[in-house]
Design a protein around this motif. Structure first.
Motif, mmCIF file in Angstrom:
data_model
loop_
_atom_site.group_PDB
_atom_site.id
_atom_site.type_symbol
_atom_site.label_atom_id
_atom_site.label_comp_id
_atom_site.label_asym_id
_atom_site.label_seq_id
_atom_site.Cartn_x
_atom_site.Cartn_y
_atom_site.Cartn_z
ATOM 1 N N GLU A 50 -6.984 -0.214 5.945
ATOM 2 C CA GLU A 50 -6.266 -0.147 4.672
ATOM 3 C C GLU A 50 -5.569 -1.480 4.398
ATOM 4 O OE1 GLU A 50 -2.834 2.802 3.171
ATOM 5 O OE2 GLU A 50 -2.181 1.337 4.617
ATOM 6 N N ALA A 53 0.857 -1.184 0.000
ATOM 7 C CA ALA A 53 0.000 0.000 0.000
ATOM 8 C C ALA A 53 0.896 1.240 0.000
ATOM 9 C CB ALA A 53 -0.903 -0.008 1.225
ATOM 10 N N SER A 80 -7.868 -4.467 3.670
ATOM 11 C CA SER A 80 -8.363 -4.426 2.293
ATOM 12 C C SER A 80 -7.302 -4.954 1.320
ATOM 13 C CB SER A 80 -8.765 -2.997 1.931
ATOM 14 O OG SER A 80 -9.000 -2.880 0.548
ATOM 15 N N TYR A 81 -6.049 -4.556 1.518
ATOM 16 C CA TYR A 81 -4.973 -5.042 0.643
ATOM 17 C C TYR A 81 -4.753 -6.549 0.817
ATOM 18 C CZ TYR A 81 -3.324 -0.540 -1.159
ATOM 19 O OH TYR A 81 -3.208 0.641 -1.825
ATOM 20 N N GLY A 127 -12.733 -1.859 5.144
ATOM 21 C CA GLY A 127 -11.926 -0.981 4.295
ATOM 22 C C GLY A 127 -12.611 -0.805 2.951
ATOM 23 N N HIS A 128 -11.843 -0.321 1.956
ATOM 24 C CA HIS A 128 -12.450 -0.056 0.649
ATOM 25 C C HIS A 128 -12.529 -1.336 -0.191
ATOM 26 C CE1 HIS A 128 -8.105 0.310 0.219
ATOM 27 N NE2 HIS A 128 -8.266 -0.029 -1.043
ATOM 28 N N VAL A 186 -1.024 0.887 11.450
ATOM 29 C CA VAL A 186 -0.934 0.773 9.996
ATOM 30 C C VAL A 186 0.299 -0.034 9.617
ATOM 31 C CG1 VAL A 186 -0.675 2.077 7.855
ATOM 32 C CG2 VAL A 186 -2.138 2.963 9.657
#
Lengths: 241, 67, 352
Positions: free
Chosen positions: C89, A67, C92-93, C131-132, C59
């Motif tokens: 985040e 990311a 989601s990844y 997440g997205h 994160v």
């Protein structure tokens, strides 16, 4: 006898990079060093978010995505699980020195035994030429249309000098791609960063000043001259640590 | 005698090789390549010294150098 | 042979089970009420030849897990609500790169910094791709320290089987309560690269592997999403888990999960003692939500009471499963408030 050719670790495909872009050069140099050190089968690369997001389409070895800004966190996970592999990150200035500053500083401070290739072209390329943390004062970008002003936007961030203060960091060198001679020096620095990792020395970072003709609004040749005459004044070359 | 070969369809026409050849032996082609730009070519009859500077600076790995 | 029982907290049970299940990478960041978990990992992961990292941020921790999982290790992180928000985040990844991983959320009160009391207010975040993007995590909700231990091994197996992130959704009560547990041997997956042919191990003897979630070419991302959806359908079909108690003749069926289900269970038993026809459905997988148990037994003359330490999140899944065919009522408190056995009994008596 062939004395200069396409490295094996680089796939024989055209890249999406603009004419004269430094990413293509940096990709090639990394591939050349990996071939010369014979480490292709041990390498795990971490690609950034930015223009080099699909670096794994060009390099022919194991690669991970990360990311935006998180390459050194991902690299930490990879390297700690597989210390026998050679792990490197390839990151732009936005990725490494803006959104990923936290991950960068702390991976460096832990002294992770990884190699970091930091492409500093003073601009966000992938998103269309916005201001980067390393954008020079007075440099015009789409988000600093009047030129970067210290009062409103702060100063170009010297992340290499900052990281050099940390005891966990073993090697930092700033190099440039603006001439064949400097390109060969860059290759030498990339090699050093890999050799350090192979020998277990610890965190190594090579900051590479790299041309972005498209978002500098210059020709490829003028871009090289801009690095030489302007960018180096703000980001002096040489071994920082 | 040293010589270079240029993969003209990979060439993006940045002309960095032109700017570094000490013998000024790389020039722009008249014809367009598959990318739709005018690539570079080696000047016919030129005497290459095999310094490989063109290949070193070519971002797109278009140039091979022989000695 | 007598089974040995040991006394531990829910947080410690999860940590111990993870190591017993072959987890060899933990990265986390301190946050109450899950600090016993990170401390257990700090004390024990390296003894098991694993990696423990106190990350600089939530994160970073989740992205370290991304890297460790990409390298083929069983990897996990843990946190509590505000920290889990930060991890979205990375989750989601991980879902997008189809990596297995365990994320433990010992839920506390929200929104914002909230407080450190137990809550169930993160149900939406856990069960609806927090997440997205269009993805799901498998969500397991233990209701005892024993289940904290047992579900952790299960979580790693499901994560590996489906190459997907799995969430254990606990809460501050469960994380910090102590109960005796029996240590069953969890299934340990081997870390051999042939079992994870996609893992990044260096490309010796094979083509280069790429771990990514990026699909730029037109049509590719839609194709990939359809593949994910197919996987989620499989999970929905095969992995629904729940517990039932006295539901067969129940006029009122309570629905609760996690710590809340323990209190609901006591209420059901007390009400049965007074001759009231009350039962309980306890969803164990919150995603996939056990819809089938509702559709298979549904008659129109029963009522449902959903009880949560939130203001009605699982309620929506129950309503969707019942689809208007029976009356659904709700009892909930949050922000530190917990519906008591008496609250539940009072509500049931009103409904009868």
């Amino acid at each position: 006898m062939k004395i200069y050719s396409h490295p094996k670790s680089l796939r024989n495909v055209s890249t999406h990079y603009c004419p004269g872009c430094g990413h293509s050069l940096a990709h090639r140099l990394i591939a050349e060093v990996i071939d010369e050190l014979g480490i292709r089968e041990k390498v795990i690369a971490v690609a950034p978010v930015g223009c080099a997001v699909i670096a794994y389409d060009y390099w022919d070895f194991d690669c991970s995505e990360a990311a935006h800004g998180r390459a050194l966190a991902v690299a930490t996970g990879l390297k700690r699980v597989r210390p026998q592999n050679i792990v490197f990150t390839y990151q732009g200035d936005g990725d490494l020195a803006a959104i990923g500053t936290n991950e960068t500083i702390h991976a460096a401070n832990r002294g992770e035994n990884v190699s970091v290739f930091f492409i500093n072209n003073a601009v966000y390329g992938m998103t269309g030429g916005q201001m980067a943390p390393t954008t020079l004062l007075n440099q015009k970008t789409s988000t600093s249309p009047l030129g970067r002003s210290a009062a409103a936007q702060g100063y170009p961030l010297k992340i290499s000098e900052m990281l050099a203060l940390l005891p966990g960091v073993k090697y930092i060198e700033r190099v440039s791609l603006h001439s064949p001679q400097e390109i060969m020096k860059t290759k030498k620095a990339i090699r050093q960063a890999f050799v350090n990792q192979i020998e277990g020395v610890g965190f190594s970072l090579v900051e590479i000043l790299s041309p972005c003709p498209t978002y500098w609004g210059l020709s490829a040749r003028e871009s090289m001259a801009w690095i030489k005459n302007t960018m180096i004044k703000e980001f002096p070359l040489g071994i920082i640590k | 005698m040293p010589k270079i070969t240029i993969n003209k369809d990979k060439c993006k026409g940045c002309l960095l090789c032109v700017s570094v050849c000490p013998q000024r032996l790389i020039v722009v082609e008249d014809e367009l390549n598959l990318r739709g730009i005018k690539p570079v070519k080696f000047k016919p009859g030129g005497k290459c010294v095999g310094c490989a500077m063109c290949a070193v600076i070519c971002p797109d790995c278009c140039i091979e150098v022989y000695k | 042979m007598a089974k040995t029982k040991i006394l531990m907290t829910g947080n410690e049970a999860i940590a111990k089970a993870a190591i017993d299940a072959g987890c060899r990478f933990y990265a986390g960041y301190p946050i109450t009420p899950q600090n016993e978990l990170i401390a257990y990992m700090a004390n024990n992961m390296e003894k098991s030849a694993g990696v423990f990292i106190q990350a600089e941020a939530e994160v970073a921790a989740i992205n370290m897990v991304f890297g460790a999982s990409a390298a083929g290790a069983r990897a996990m992180t843990s946190s509590s609500s505000p920290g889990i928000s930060l991890k979205q985040e990375g989750i989601s990844y991980i879902a997008g790169a189809e990596l297995p991983a365990l994320i433990v959320n010992i839920v506390r009160g929200g929104p914002g910094l909230g407080n450190i009391a137990a809550a169930q207010s993160d149900y939406f975040q856990a069960t609806r791709s927090g997440g997205h993007g269009d993805y799901h995590c498998i969500v397991l909700a233990p209701a005892s320290v024993q289940e904290c231990y047992d579900f952790t091994g299960l979580a790693f197996n499901l994560a590996d089987k489906y190459r997907t992130p799995v969430i254990i959704l606990g809460d501050g009560l469960l994380g910090q309560m102590m109960e005796p547990i029996v240590l069953a041997k969890p299934q340990v997956s081997s870390l051999k690269s042939q079992d994870k042919p996609w893992a990044l191990t260096g490309c010796k003897g094979r083509k280069a592997n790429v771990v990514k979630s990026f699909y730029l070419k037109e049509g590719d991302l839609e194709k990939f999403n359809l593949k994910l959806q197919k996987k989620y359908q499989q999970i929905q079909l095969k992995e629904e888990r729940y517990e039932e108690l006295y539901v067969n003749d129940a006029k009122i069926v309570l629905v609760a999960y996690g710590s809340m289900a323990r209190i609901a269970k006591s209420a059901v038993k007390a009400l049965r003692g007074r001759g009231k026809k009350v039962g309980l459905i306890r969803p164990i997988t919150l995603w996939p939500f056990p819809k089938q148990v509702f559709s298979k037994r549904l008659t129109s003359n029963e009522k449902y009471l959903v009880i949560e330490m939130s203001y009605g999140q699982m309620l929506e899944d129950v309503q969707l499963a019942i689809c208007g065919r029976a009356k659904v009522e709700f009892l909930g408190r949050a922000g530190g408030g917990v519906p008591s056995e008496e609250d539940i009994m009072r509500k049931v008596n009103e409904m009868l």
